[in-house]
Design a protein around this motif. Structure first.
Motif, PDB file in Angstrom:
ATOM      1  N   GLY A 194      10.096   3.949 -17.139  1.00  0.00           N
ATOM      2  CA  GLY A 194      10.721   4.886 -18.052  1.00  0.00           C
ATOM      3  C   GLY A 194      12.228   4.984 -17.938  1.00  0.00           C
ATOM      4  O   GLY A 194      12.897   5.313 -18.923  1.00  0.00           O
ATOM      5  N   SER A 195      12.807   4.724 -16.777  1.00  0.00           N
ATOM      6  CA  SER A 195      14.254   4.846 -16.565  1.00  0.00           C
ATOM      7  C   SER A 195      14.628   4.018 -15.342  1.00  0.00           C
ATOM      8  O   SER A 195      13.745   3.487 -14.651  1.00  0.00           O
ATOM      9  CB  SER A 195      14.658   6.319 -16.388  1.00  0.00           C
ATOM     10  N   PRO A 196      15.930   3.873 -15.040  1.00  0.00           N
ATOM     11  CA  PRO A 196      16.333   3.041 -13.903  1.00  0.00           C
ATOM     12  C   PRO A 196      15.649   3.442 -12.606  1.00  0.00           C
ATOM     13  O   PRO A 196      15.527   4.622 -12.271  1.00  0.00           O
ATOM     14  CB  PRO A 196      17.851   3.263 -13.824  1.00  0.00           C
ATOM     15  N   VAL A 197      15.203   2.429 -11.873  1.00  0.00           N
ATOM     16  CA  VAL A 197      14.434   2.631 -10.642  1.00  0.00           C
ATOM     17  C   VAL A 197      15.349   2.389  -9.448  1.00  0.00           C
ATOM     18  O   VAL A 197      15.985   1.334  -9.343  1.00  0.00           O
ATOM     19  CB  VAL A 197      13.217   1.681 -10.606  1.00  0.00           C
ATOM     20  N   TRP A 198      15.408   3.376  -8.548  1.00  0.00           N
ATOM     21  CA  TRP A 198      16.220   3.266  -7.342  1.00  0.00           C
ATOM     22  C   TRP A 198      15.401   3.482  -6.075  1.00  0.00           C
ATOM     23  O   TRP A 198      15.969   3.540  -4.979  1.00  0.00           O
ATOM     24  CB  TRP A 198      17.374   4.250  -7.385  1.00  0.00           C
ATOM     25  N   GLY A 199      14.102   3.602  -6.196  1.00  0.00           N
ATOM     26  CA  GLY A 199      13.239   3.731  -5.030  1.00  0.00           C
ATOM     27  C   GLY A 199      11.949   2.983  -5.266  1.00  0.00           C
ATOM     28  O   GLY A 199      11.324   3.114  -6.329  1.00  0.00           O
ATOM     29  N   LEU A 200      11.526   2.175  -4.279  1.00  0.00           N
ATOM     30  CA  LEU A 200      10.349   1.328  -4.441  1.00  0.00           C
ATOM     31  C   LEU A 200       9.818   0.987  -3.058  1.00  0.00           C
ATOM     32  O   LEU A 200      10.575   0.521  -2.199  1.00  0.00           O
ATOM     33  CB  LEU A 200      10.731   0.051  -5.201  1.00  0.00           C
ATOM     34  N   ASP A 201       8.525   1.211  -2.832  1.00  0.00           N
ATOM     35  CA  ASP A 201       7.953   0.884  -1.528  1.00  0.00           C
ATOM     36  C   ASP A 201       6.433   0.853  -1.634  1.00  0.00           C
ATOM     37  O   ASP A 201       5.828   1.639  -2.377  1.00  0.00           O
ATOM     38  CB  ASP A 201       8.387   1.903  -0.470  1.00  0.00           C
ATOM     39  N   TRP A 202       5.810  -0.078  -0.850  1.00  0.00           N
ATOM     40  CA  TRP A 202       4.356  -0.211  -0.796  1.00  0.00           C
ATOM     41  C   TRP A 202       3.779   0.768   0.218  1.00  0.00           C
ATOM     42  O   TRP A 202       4.355   1.006   1.275  1.00  0.00           O
ATOM     43  CB  TRP A 202       3.959  -1.625  -0.403  1.00  0.00           C
ATOM     44  N   CYS A 203       2.615   1.301  -0.086  1.00  0.00           N
ATOM     45  CA  CYS A 203       1.929   2.232   0.810  1.00  0.00           C
ATOM     46  C   CYS A 203       1.061   1.457   1.799  1.00  0.00           C
ATOM     47  O   CYS A 203       0.232   0.641   1.387  1.00  0.00           O
ATOM     48  CB  CYS A 203       1.067   3.207   0.010  1.00  0.00           C
ATOM     49  N   PRO A 204       1.226   1.674   3.105  1.00  0.00           N
ATOM     50  CA  PRO A 204       0.371   0.985   4.087  1.00  0.00           C
ATOM     51  C   PRO A 204      -1.069   1.487   4.015  1.00  0.00           C
ATOM     52  O   PRO A 204      -1.324   2.666   3.732  1.00  0.00           O
ATOM     53  CB  PRO A 204       1.014   1.331   5.433  1.00  0.00           C
ATOM     54  N   THR A 205      -2.008   0.599   4.288  1.00  0.00           N
ATOM     55  CA  THR A 205      -3.432   0.943   4.300  1.00  0.00           C
ATOM     56  C   THR A 205      -4.064   0.408   5.573  1.00  0.00           C
ATOM     57  O   THR A 205      -3.651  -0.628   6.105  1.00  0.00           O
ATOM     58  CB  THR A 205      -4.158   0.359   3.082  1.00  0.00           C
ATOM     59  N   HIS A 206      -5.081   1.112   6.044  1.00  0.00           N
ATOM     60  CA  HIS A 206      -5.785   0.712   7.259  1.00  0.00           C
ATOM     61  C   HIS A 206      -6.819  -0.353   6.912  1.00  0.00           C
ATOM     62  O   HIS A 206      -7.480  -0.267   5.866  1.00  0.00           O
ATOM     63  CB  HIS A 206      -6.453   1.928   7.900  1.00  0.00           C
ATOM     64  N   PRO A 207      -6.994  -1.370   7.760  1.00  0.00           N
ATOM     65  CA  PRO A 207      -7.944  -2.444   7.413  1.00  0.00           C
ATOM     66  C   PRO A 207      -9.386  -1.970   7.265  1.00  0.00           C
ATOM     67  O   PRO A 207     -10.155  -2.593   6.527  1.00  0.00           O
ATOM     68  CB  PRO A 207      -7.788  -3.429   8.581  1.00  0.00           C
ATOM     69  N   ALA A 208      -9.769  -0.873   7.923  1.00  0.00           N
ATOM     70  CA  ALA A 208     -11.148  -0.409   7.812  1.00  0.00           C
ATOM     71  C   ALA A 208     -11.446   0.206   6.453  1.00  0.00           C
ATOM     72  O   ALA A 208     -12.614   0.242   6.031  1.00  0.00           O
ATOM     73  CB  ALA A 208     -11.449   0.604   8.922  1.00  0.00           C
ATOM     74  N   ASP A 209     -10.429   0.697   5.738  1.00  0.00           N
ATOM     75  CA  ASP A 209     -10.647   1.378   4.463  1.00  0.00           C
ATOM     76  C   ASP A 209     -10.408   0.483   3.257  1.00  0.00           C
ATOM     77  O   ASP A 209     -10.696   0.895   2.130  1.00  0.00           O
ATOM     78  CB  ASP A 209      -9.735   2.603   4.356  1.00  0.00           C
ATOM     79  N   ARG A 210      -9.869  -0.694   3.429  1.00  0.00           N
ATOM     80  CA  ARG A 210      -9.548  -1.536   2.281  1.00  0.00           C
ATOM     81  C   ARG A 210     -10.772  -1.953   1.477  1.00  0.00           C
ATOM     82  O   ARG A 210     -10.722  -1.947   0.240  1.00  0.00           O
ATOM     83  CB  ARG A 210      -8.768  -2.764   2.749  1.00  0.00           C
ATOM     84  N   PRO A 211     -11.880  -2.340   2.098  1.00  0.00           N
ATOM     85  CA  PRO A 211     -13.047  -2.693   1.265  1.00  0.00           C
ATOM     86  C   PRO A 211     -13.556  -1.530   0.418  1.00  0.00           C
ATOM     87  O   PRO A 211     -14.009  -1.741  -0.715  1.00  0.00           O
ATOM     88  CB  PRO A 211     -14.086  -3.150   2.293  1.00  0.00           C
ATOM     89  N   PHE A 212     -13.505  -0.295   0.933  1.00  0.00           N
ATOM     90  CA  PHE A 212     -13.971   0.852   0.159  1.00  0.00           C
ATOM     91  C   PHE A 212     -13.051   1.141  -1.026  1.00  0.00           C
ATOM     92  O   PHE A 212     -13.513   1.651  -2.052  1.00  0.00           O
ATOM     93  CB  PHE A 212     -14.065   2.084   1.066  1.00  0.00           C
ATOM     94  N   ARG A 213     -11.781   0.814  -0.894  1.00  0.00           N
ATOM     95  CA  ARG A 213     -10.839   0.997  -1.997  1.00  0.00           C
ATOM     96  C   ARG A 213     -10.763  -0.224  -2.905  1.00  0.00           C
ATOM     97  O   ARG A 213      -9.881  -0.294  -3.760  1.00  0.00           O
ATOM     98  CB  ARG A 213      -9.444   1.304  -1.441  1.00  0.00           C
ATOM     99  N   GLN A 214     -11.631  -1.196  -2.709  1.00  0.00           N
ATOM    100  CA  GLN A 214     -11.626  -2.437  -3.479  1.00  0.00           C
ATOM    101  C   GLN A 214     -10.285  -3.156  -3.359  1.00  0.00           C
ATOM    102  O   GLN A 214      -9.812  -3.774  -4.288  1.00  0.00           O
ATOM    103  CB  GLN A 214     -11.962  -2.175  -4.954  1.00  0.00           C
ATOM    104  N   PHE A 215      -9.685  -3.042  -2.173  1.00  0.00           N
ATOM    105  CA  PHE A 215      -8.424  -3.704  -1.843  1.00  0.00           C
ATOM    106  C   PHE A 215      -7.323  -3.330  -2.840  1.00  0.00           C
ATOM    107  O   PHE A 215      -6.479  -4.147  -3.197  1.00  0.00           O
ATOM    108  CB  PHE A 215      -8.611  -5.214  -1.785  1.00  0.00           C
ATOM    109  N   LYS A 216      -7.334  -2.095  -3.264  1.00  0.00           N
ATOM    110  CA  LYS A 216      -6.293  -1.577  -4.149  1.00  0.00           C
ATOM    111  C   LYS A 216      -5.002  -1.374  -3.365  1.00  0.00           C
ATOM    112  O   LYS A 216      -5.015  -0.884  -2.235  1.00  0.00           O
ATOM    113  CB  LYS A 216      -6.763  -0.258  -4.767  1.00  0.00           C
TER     114      LYS A 216
END
Length: 756
Positions: free
Chosen positions: A293-315
């Motif tokens: 929507g407008s200029p982006v000045w902040g961007l970062d990936w959220c860390p995930t624990h390996p035990a929960d990734r399959p339940f989140r469908q690796f989102k």
């Protein structure tokens, strides 16, 4: 009778007396062109006598050099540079060059003194020293056993760490240099991070769950949050630069951008929160484009624990911080009065279902369209003003997947810190959008969540927080607009429920103006015997300010050590464990790496030179590919461990992932990609529209080896992009036959031969 001039008599010159020129060979003034050399006998005892070097004859039968020959060539070149020898030929060239400079000076002018009171190393301009690791991990680590696929669980096996011994470090470093692709090669991905929290874990030290454990398990979302409808959330969302006749704000206009191959591009309209996959317009496309929507000045990936990734469908979750409008221009040091409405968006790269609308083109099959999509799942409505910088806690801080609590008490997605326009550094506990989203909700619009107050707010008198970086899950470093650097222990405050008014553990006046670039050197300190204290916090910070000074700061000392000074604004800095030091920018848009190894402290070398000023750079903990976003609209990558010398068989490539252009006449954009790799630095000057600048680039460093190739970038137009980048071996051949032999996992792995 004409006047007769007396004949000119030749005089002996210093070159003749020294034996470099025979008498009578040159009767004219100016530099001598004679190449006669003094004859020095082999048994004369002179230290300038030439050494007898045996001539090695190469194989003329094979026209193509093997990778083994190239590796041997690199080693020989390193030895030559490391031990320079003064030979007769080198001495003659120095004397001739000195004579040329003296003879070219106009007669009658006094000679200038060129003497120096110091001596600096003068290596070859085409030579770079290999990075020396600062922290050596002795335990085994994980690596991929087969090629990674999006939204599938990667196959993991254990291998020897890259830094287990010196021969293996040199071998893997050289192997990384044979990657000529834009992304990393999956065979060599390795987590080289070091966090003190790993000492507290009871898991297998070889696994990711032990190196990156779950933190803040007792922390919960702060009460008082609420869900807003679209009309109430309009005040927090990006708006147009003009208002309606009634004085009401309007949504930002759609962004028109041309996508596809050059010459055959398709015009696509991006409304706010719209997204498209490049595979809709480009065959074999593996990228996703969306509009914040407008200029982006902040961007970062959220860390995930390996035990929960399959339940989140690796989102994979991505936090995006846009400005309120395209015309918004913050002032350095100015504090906005609260409440100052703004937002942060939580986007998700998730598997695409069969019923999802993926675009207007129907020329490609479902298989070609790609397996994923980008969707904005949640918008956080805040009163602290727009964010200047945001960073997730580097370790997974979300709750366990089986701990489902419901809408009234949602699980947390993570801990997100940001430097906001109200001058504060605020830490928010972000709720999980899965718990907040109603089960019967339909449509693609996000859910709007208002967080009235942060979990922790840090404010300093007479200055504003301008940048930040996490050392681990507990310690934060803040760059301020008055040139100071403040270090806070936020772990105790978050665990004890302290919301504000905490004091810094360190406050260092390092610069004379605002500190925009700051990064921790994430290595443990050492004791008096040189052993690393793994359970301690890092103590070294690399910073750069608007005064053009780049510093290395040990927080145990009250001042910084200047490593470089330039007539430019230092806008970004990152730490690379593969480069063994911080990476910052220098004059003329150059990106430069500095070493923090004890025997190479402060020594730097140039990595690349983009065409425009650099806005942001980022390095990964899993691979040596460096991402660079610049003001000319380009997003580029390069290999930090490329060959140490130019002229070898392996080219030194710089890959331009995409280029964003803007037409001032029509107000439309176009995004070009699939450029040929560049082997040199192209110098260009000019001005570029602020709309095309790539403000932020970030690798995914918190979701394991399978997703370390994801690169996100945000621009001044509001268009953001997520790329799935792959590497490629030089000549499609794996060095040292295969990876198990390269890493000495099998018998016979100690052989340095690279032939098949």
């Amino acid at each position: 009778m004409p006047r007769e001039l007396r004949s000119r008599k030749s005089r002996l010159s210093y070159a003749t007396l020294a034996g470099y020129q025979r008498e009578g060979t040159d009767d004219h003034g100016g530099p001598s062109s004679s190449k006669a050399q003094p004859q020095i006998s082999e048994d004369s005892g002179s230290e300038f006598a030439p050494e007898v070097v045996p001539i090695q004859k190469g194989d003329d039968d094979d026209g193509e050099s093997s990778l083994t020959d190239l590796m041997d060539l690199d080693e020989e070149e390193e030895e030559v540079v490391a031990k320079p020898r003064t030979t007769l030929k080198t001495r003659i060239k120095e004397v001739e060059a000195k004579g040329t400079r003296e003879n070219s000076r106009a007669s009658g002018l006094p000679a200038t003194r060129a003497g120096k009171m110091y001596a600096l190393p003068n290596p070859s301009a085409h030579h770079r020293h290999r990075a020396i690791p600062v922290y050596h991990r002795k335990d085994q680590v994980e690596r991929l056993d087969q090629i990674r696929v999006l939204f599938n669980e990667p196959k993991i096996t254990f291998t020897n760490s890259m830094t287990v011994d010196q021969p293996l470090t040199e071998r893997v470093s050289k192997a990384w240099g044979y990657n000529i692709g834009p992304g990393p090669v999956w065979e060599l991905l390795e987590d080289r991070s070091c966090f003190k929290e790993s000492v507290r874990s009871n898991s297998d030290p070889r696994e990711e769950a032990s190196r990156r454990p779950r933190v803040y398990e007792d922390l919960s979302v702060r009460p008082g949050w609420s869900v807003l409808d679209y009309q109430d959330a309009l005040a927090y969302l990006p708006t147009d630069i003009v208002t309606t006749d009634d004085g009401m704000v309007k949504p930002p206009p759609p962004v028109a951008c041309y996508l596809g191959p050059f010459g055959e591009q398709t015009r696509v309209l991006f409304e706010m929160f719209d997204s498209h996959a490049t595979s809709e317009y480009l065959k074999e496309g593996s990228s996703y484009i969306f509009n914040a929507g407008s200029p982006v000045w902040g961007l970062d990936w959220c860390p995930t624990h390996p035990a929960d990734r399959p339940f989140r469908q690796f989102k994979q979750y991505l936090a995006v911080a846009p400005f309120p409008s395209r015309a918004h221009a913050p002032s350095i040091g100015f504090k906005a009065q609260r409440p100052s409405p703004a937002c942060m968006q939580i986007w998700a790269l998730r598997p695409r279902t069969a019923g999802d609308d993926v675009g207007e083109c129907d020329d490609f099959s479902e298989k070609v369209r790609g397996p994923g999509e980008m969707r904005c799942e949640m918008v956080l409505c805040l009163n602290a003003g727009p964010a200047q910088d945001i960073k997730w806690c580097p370790l997974p801080a979300h709750d366990c997947w089986d701990d489902r609590r419901g809408v009234s008490n949602p699980r947390k997605l993570g801990v997100l810190a940001g430097a906001f326009e109200d001058g504060s550094l605020s830490v928010y506990v972000v709720p999980d959008p899965v718990d907040i989203t109603p089960a019967m909700r339909s449509g693609t619009s996000p859910i709007f969540v208002k967080l009235p107050e942060p979990t922790l707010r840090i404010e300093l008198d007479n200055t504003s927080c301008w940048s930040l970086d996490w050392a681990n899950s507990e310690v934060l470093a803040i760059g301020c607009t008055n040139g100071c650097i403040a270090v806070y222990d936020v772990g105790n405050a978050l665990n004890e429920g302290i919301c504000a008014n905490i004091l810094p553990t360190h406050l260092i006046a390092a610069h004379q103006s605002a500190v925009r670039a700051i990064t921790w050197i994430r290595v443990p300190p050492t004791n008096a015997r040189g052993d690393p204290a793994i359970n301690e916090d890092p103590v070294v910070i690399a910073s750069g300010g608007y005064d053009g000074v780049e510093c290395l700061i040990d927080i145990r000392e009250p001042h910084g050590h200047v490593v470089n000074r330039t007539r430019d604004v230092i806008t970004t800095a990152t730490y690379s464990v593969f480069a063994a030091g911080p990476i910052m920018i220098d004059h003329d848009n150059t990106v430069k790496a500095y070493s923090v190894s004890p025997n190479m402290l402060g020594r730097g070398h140039i990595l690349m030179e983009p065409d425009g000023p650099v806005w942001h750079i980022h390095a990964s903990d899993y691979h040596p590919q460096l991402a660079v976003g610049s003001a000319d609209g380009s997003c580029s990558t390069t290999n930090l461990l490329k060959s140490t010398r130019r002229g070898g068989l392996v080219p030194l490539f710089v890959h331009k992932i995409y280029q964003l252009d803007y037409s001032r006449k029509t107000g439309e954009y176009r995004m070009l990609e699939r450029f040929n790799p560049q082997s040199g630095s192209g110098r260009s000057t000019g001005t570029w529209p602020p709309e095309i600048g790539v403000h932020r680039v970030t690798w995914n460093c918190g979701s394991g080896l399978g997703y370390a190739s994801l690169l996100a970038s945000g621009s001044g137009s509001g268009l953001c992009r997520v790329d799935w980048l792959r590497g490629r071996w030089f000549k499609d051949r794996v060095p040292y036959v295969d990876v198990p032999k390269m890493r000495k996992e099998v018998d016979g792995g100690g052989d340095d031969s690279m032939e098949e």
